[in-house]
Design an enzyme around this catalytic site. Structure first.
Site, PDB file in Angstrom:
ATOM      1  CG  ASP A  55     -13.648   5.566  -1.075  1.00 33.89           C
ATOM      2  OD1 ASP A  55     -13.588   5.376   0.163  1.00 33.89           O
ATOM      3  OD2 ASP A  55     -12.631   5.682  -1.790  1.00 33.89           O
ATOM      4  NE  ARG A  91      -3.839   0.532   1.911  1.00 29.50           N
ATOM      5  CZ  ARG A  91      -5.064   0.531   2.441  1.00 29.50           C
ATOM      6  NH1 ARG A  91      -5.319   1.238   3.519  1.00 29.50           N
ATOM      7  NH2 ARG A  91      -6.020  -0.177   1.901  1.00 29.50           N
ATOM      8  NE  ARG A 151      -9.680  -5.687   0.295  1.00 31.15           N
ATOM      9  CZ  ARG A 151      -8.974  -4.652   0.787  1.00 31.15           C
ATOM     10  NH1 ARG A 151      -9.607  -3.641   1.367  1.00 31.15           N
ATOM     11  NH2 ARG A 151      -7.653  -4.600   0.656  1.00 31.15           N
ATOM     12  CG  HIS A 200      -8.346  -0.097  -2.849  1.00 31.23           C
ATOM     13  ND1 HIS A 200      -7.514  -1.155  -2.521  1.00 31.23           N
ATOM     14  CD2 HIS A 200      -9.034   0.213  -1.706  1.00 31.23           C
ATOM     15  CE1 HIS A 200      -7.687  -1.457  -1.244  1.00 31.23           C
ATOM     16  NE2 HIS A 200      -8.596  -0.658  -0.728  1.00 31.23           N
ATOM     17  CD  GLN A 251     -12.759  -2.580  -0.704  1.00 33.21           C
ATOM     18  OE1 GLN A 251     -11.998  -2.429   0.230  1.00 33.21           O
ATOM     19  NE2 GLN A 251     -13.888  -3.273  -0.599  1.00 33.21           N
ATOM     20  CB  CYS A 304     -14.063   0.349   0.038  1.00 33.91           C
ATOM     21  SG  CYS A 304     -13.467   2.039   0.159  1.00 33.91           S
TER      22      CYS A 304
HETATM   23  N1  NVA Z   1     -10.156   6.222  -1.445  1.00 35.71           N
HETATM   24  C1  NVA Z   1      -9.795   5.830  -0.107  1.00 35.71           C
HETATM   25  C2  NVA Z   1      -9.932   4.357   0.066  1.00 35.71           C
HETATM   26  C3  NVA Z   1      -9.696   3.885   1.467  1.00 35.71           C
HETATM   27  C4  NVA Z   1      -9.792   2.396   1.601  1.00 35.71           C
HETATM   28  C5  NVA Z   1      -8.367   6.271   0.190  1.00 35.71           C
HETATM   29  O1  NVA Z   1      -7.497   6.111  -0.675  1.00 35.71           O
HETATM   30  O2  NVA Z   1      -8.128   6.793   1.279  1.00 35.71           O
HETATM   31  N1   CP Z   2     -11.169  -0.647   2.434  1.00 39.15           N
HETATM   32  C1   CP Z   2      -9.892  -0.622   2.868  1.00 39.15           C
HETATM   33  O1   CP Z   2      -8.945  -0.782   2.116  1.00 39.15           O
HETATM   34  O2   CP Z   2      -9.776  -0.429   4.205  1.00 39.15           O
HETATM   35  P1   CP Z   2      -8.415  -0.150   5.004  1.00 39.15           P
HETATM   36  O3   CP Z   2      -7.916   1.194   4.548  1.00 39.15           O
HETATM   37  O4   CP Z   2      -8.825  -0.162   6.443  1.00 39.15           O
HETATM   38  O5   CP Z   2      -7.436  -1.230   4.677  1.00 39.15           O
END
Ligand code: NVA
Ligand code: CP
Length: 314
Positions: A229, A106, A297, A133, A136, A269
């Site tokens: 989201d 990540r 997930r 993502h 997800q 998500c």
């Molecule tokens: N769009 C959000 C997704 C979190 C799982 C982010 O990148 O923060």
């Molecule tokens: N949806 C998701 O990726 O959650 P986290 O940021 O908690 O991993």
């Protein structure tokens, strides 16, 4: 161990063909009912899971999933490495890929993830970047398939930040599955033109379609799935005011749900902000599948790892 075949990575949703995505989803459905059915990491072999941003679901689902596949989850937070002191991502990949079976990362920029993959001897998985993502969306597709018994031909509308990683992944992953993907967002937050064009080309082959609109009626009418989201993603801190101002009309509320199909299901998500991108009434109501989605997930990522490790083994 090496088959001599190029290592397969999962950096974007369109790294899986339609047939491969269907195969991964079928295995995910099997693993959802029999969690210990596959043990490709028996040994245990380790999988490194690296985080440059916060996480709950991704951290837990990769950790539990790797353990359930017989492996050892090696979770590494950026603060505990030399990333902040300039260690090259290629060197990280070379070090890790001599000792682990796969890497999930990540991070911020997609091109850093691509650089990691280019230097890695083992599969690299996108655990979220600024741009995509895809893990997800694999879980979300599994959730929709469980609810409807099919994917192709259904309409999924994403409301809110159309320029987000989730919107981009719905476009690519949804088009691959043959969904009609609608991104309903204020014009200043539309998806990247490149991603829209790629999704439209994929949809042309799978029978899906792509629509980007600022009109919530056009976006929500007769949708089978409404998804949203956060309006401000990780890394965009400080932009909350400007984003909220234009995104309020795109909040997933009862009126949007009423405009959708009678059986419409709701996805988010998570983490969610009730009263902002989604109302409490909707996320905690009968149409919501958000906790099934978060469990998925686990199943989807396990199936993905099985697929990538099988490809690596030849
Ligand atoms: N769009 C959000 C997704 C979190 C799982 C982010 O990148 O923060
Ligand atoms: N949806 C998701 O990726 O959650 P986290 O940021 O908690 O991993």
């Amino acid at each position: 161990m090496s088959s001599g075949r190029p290592v397969r990575h999962f950096l974007r949703d369109d790294d899986l063909s339609a047939a491969e995505q269907a195969r991964v989803l079928a295995l995910a459905a099997e693993l959802a009912t029999n969690r210990l059915a596959r043990r490709p990491l028996d040994g245990p072999r380790a999988v490194a899971v690296l985080f440059d941003k916060p996480s709950l679901r991704t951290r837990v689902s990769f950790s539990v999933g790797i353990a359930e596949l017989g492996g050892y989850p090696l979770v590494i937070d950026a603060g505990g490495t030399h990333a902040g002191r300039g260690e090259a991502v290629e060197d990280v990949a070379r070090v890790l890929s001599r000792q682990v079976a796969a890497i999930a990362w990540r991070t911020f920029a997609q091109d850093q993830l691509a650089a990691m993959a280019a230097a890695s001897r083992v599969p690299v998985v996108n655990a979220l970047t600024n741009e995509f993502h895809p893990c997800q969306v694999l879980a979300d597709l599994l959730t929709i398939q469980q609810a409807y018994g099919r994917l192709a031909g259904l309409t999924l509308t994403f409301l809110g930040d159309g320029s987000s990683n989730m919107a981009h992944s719905y476009l690519l992953g949804g088009a691959t599955a043959g969904l009609h993907v609608r991104i309903c967002a204020p014009a200043a937050y539309w998806p990247s033109a490149d991603v829209v064009a790629t999704a439209a080309a994929i949809a042309g082959r799978t029978g899906g379609s792509v629509l980007v609109t600022a009109d919530t009626a056009a976006g929500c009418t007769d949708a089978d799935v409404l998804a949203t989201d956060v309006w401000t993603s990780m890394g965009q801190e400080g932009q909350e005011g400007a984003r909220s101002e234009v995104m309020v009309p795109y909040s997933l509320d009862a009126a949007k749900l009423a405009a959708a199909s009678a059986y419409c299901r709701v996805l988010h998500c998570l983490p969610a902000h009730r009263g902002q991108e989604i109302t409490a009434e909707v996320i905690d109501g009968p149409a919501s599948l958000v906790f099934e989605q978060s469990e998925n997930r686990l199943h989807a990522q396990k199936a993905l790892l099985c697929f990538l490790l099988e490809q690596a083994a030849g």
